[in-house]
Design an enzyme around this catalytic site. Structure first.
Site, PDB file in Angstrom:
ATOM      1  N   THR A   1       0.675  -1.257  -0.380  1.00 38.79           N
ATOM      2  CA  THR A   1       0.052  -0.197  -0.108  1.00 38.79           C
ATOM      3  C   THR A   1       1.024   1.258  -0.307  1.00 38.79           C
ATOM      4  OG1 THR A   1      -2.056   1.038   0.818  1.00 38.79           O
ATOM      5  CG2 THR A   1      -0.418   0.444   2.716  1.00 38.79           C
ATOM      6  N   ASN A   2       0.262   2.220  -0.358  1.00 38.50           N
ATOM      7  CA  ASN A   2       0.660   3.233   0.065  1.00 38.50           C
ATOM      8  C   ASN A   2       0.493   4.588   1.863  1.00 38.50           C
ATOM      9  OD1 ASN A   2      -0.767   5.604  -0.562  1.00 38.50           O
ATOM     10  ND2 ASN A   2      -0.299   4.097  -2.617  1.00 38.50           N
ATOM     11  N   ASP A   3       1.139   5.729   1.639  1.00 40.81           N
ATOM     12  CA  ASP A   3       0.729   6.409   2.704  1.00 40.81           C
ATOM     13  C   ASP A   3      -0.286   7.173   2.833  1.00 40.81           C
ATOM     14  OD1 ASP A   3       2.539   6.285   4.716  1.00 40.81           O
ATOM     15  OD2 ASP A   3       3.408   7.256   4.107  1.00 40.81           O
TER      16      ASP A   3
ATOM     17  N   ALA B   1      -4.577   7.096  -4.888  1.00 37.87           N
ATOM     18  CA  ALA B   1      -2.869   7.079  -5.001  1.00 37.87           C
ATOM     19  C   ALA B   1      -2.595   5.850  -5.406  1.00 37.87           C
ATOM     20  CB  ALA B   1      -2.299   7.389  -4.076  1.00 37.87           C
TER      21      ALA B   1
END
Ligand code: C5P
Length: 403
Positions: free
Chosen positions: A208-210, A277
């Site tokens: 995943t990402n932030d 995102a």
């Protein structure tokens, strides 16, 4: 300015309650019809008689009138109001509102109200800064409540800092501005993607990402504020809009976000803002059992995900506006411009991770906007809600140019 508007002023137990007399008087002078609800403690700071006289209506405190048993219906009060303004709002009342502790008429009416809600906090600086109070404000903000930020200055405690209720004339200014807003996007349908996606490796691990969802949430709110019908397709984001006039569809993976966004676009949307995102790659195989630790290296094969922006760019209907985002660390401008072309976007919003205060998790952002005709505009560092206003202003400009 406020002629014919029904406003409930909620007064809670803070020393700033004396200022609610000026507030009520000023709202009435502007033509509003005002009803006041007080908490029990508020009565220790200002008398109901003062507020009843100024508002020209009986002040409501109890669920029932103790004298004659008449019911003060929080439901009909909530429906009557065009705006519910709680000023001053104490730490206790803010947290009761955030967590639904409906043990008085003021909070119960908040839970029953369908109208916009403003709160003007008033408390000591340490109470205001305390994580509990900030959490309550964050929850309320997320649900679409407008926070009239307290001012900094001398406090009743003798300390100096942020926590003093905003002056009544400034609060009234915000109320007038709110009612004076133009529903420039009335009748428009807006589709927004938000947050990260989560690509599973096994039942307990994922890529995943932030992305926090804050920028998309601010845009969704701004669109709804201008009268649009807003749907947000959100990955597992920390922040999602939780207000009645914004529909949120929850998804987890890039594939689910793709399916859901295309389905929503096909149902009809005039403006599409792709803020999410989305993971560019997903594991080729998802293990059905938790993968065991081994001595040797582990290689996970990744497959590219579907590009939602590019797909909507392909199927875009004449006159619809497609807006993308680009978060870059290098060659920012050329990367953003090539995405604009490649994905058939009408506008792309660039934020560079090289700019301090820009990007994922924070409350501020610094953007550049690029348009199809080669024009671009750069903006200074601003709060994400002010950035959302700039973005929506530019979308509106594109729409009026297209007509
Ligand atoms: O190519 P890149 O992922 O940097 O492009 C960013 C833009 O494309 C963003 O607007 C993002 O929401 C969108 N995007 C998408 N689907 C993907 C990847 C990115 O809609 N699979």
């Amino acid at each position: 300015m406020l002629k014919g508007k029904h406003i409930i002023v909620g007064v809670t137990g803070s020393i700033a309650a004396y200022k609610s007399a000026m507030l009520v008087r000023s709202l009435v002078k502007q033509g509003a019809e005002v009803k006041v609800i007080m908490t029990d403690t508020a009565k220790k700071f200002i008398t109901p008689l003062t507020l009843a006289t100024l508002s020209k209506n009986p002040v409501l405190v109890e669920f029932f009138d103790p004298e004659n048993g008449q019911w003060n219906s929080h439901v009909s009060l909530g429906l009557w109001a065009d705006l519910y303004l709680i000023a001053p709002a104490t730490a206790a009342s803010l947290s009761k509102m955030a967590y639904g502790v409906a043990d008085n008429l003021l909070v119960t009416t908040y839970l029953s109200s369908r109208c916009p809600v403003f709160v003007a906090p008033a408390m000591d600086l340490d109470m205001f800064a305390h994580p509990s109070t900030q959490k309550s404000l964050e929850i309320l903000r997320q649900r679409g409540v407008t926070i009239v930020e307290p001012a900094a200055g001398e406090l009743a405690s003798g300390l100096d800092g942020k926590g003093r209720m905003e002056e009544p004339e400034k609060i009234v200014e915000q109320v007038v501005k709110f009612f004076g807003r133009k529903a420039t996007l009335a009748g428009k349908r807006v589709l927004i993607t938000s947050g990260p996606t989560r690509e599973p490796i096994d039942p307990v691990r994922y890529l995943t990402n932030d992305s926090s969802g804050k920028m998309a949430t601010a845009i969704a709110r701004q669109m709804a504020f201008r009268g649009a019908q807003v749907t947000v397709v959100s990955g597992p984001a920390a922040v999602k809009p939780e207000q009645k006039d914004i529909e949120v569809i929850d998804v987890i993976t890039a594939e689910q976000m793709y399916q859901s966004t295309i389905e929503q676009y096909n149902k009809g949307a005039d403006i599409v803002v792709l803020c999410a995102a989305v993971a560019d790659y997903t594991p080729a195989k998802k293990s059905s059992v938790k993968m065991k630790k081994r001595e040797d290296n582990l290689t996970i094969e990744l497959l590219p995900t579907k590009d939602i922006a590019a797909e909507i760019g392909k199927i875009k209907r004449q006159g619809d506006i497609l807006v993308g985002f680009a978060l870059e660390t290098d060659n920012e401008t050329s990367n953003a411009q090539s995405k604009l072309e490649r994905k058939n976007l009408d506008m792309i919003v660039l934020n560079s991770l090289r700019d301090p205060g820009a990007g994922f998790a924070g409350d501020t952002n610094k953007i550049n906007i690029f348009f199809r005709n080669g024009d671009s505009e750069s903006f200074p560092l601003k709060s994400k809600s002010a950035v959302a206003e700039d973005i929506v202003d530019n979308i509106e400009k594109l729409m009026s140019n297209a007509q």
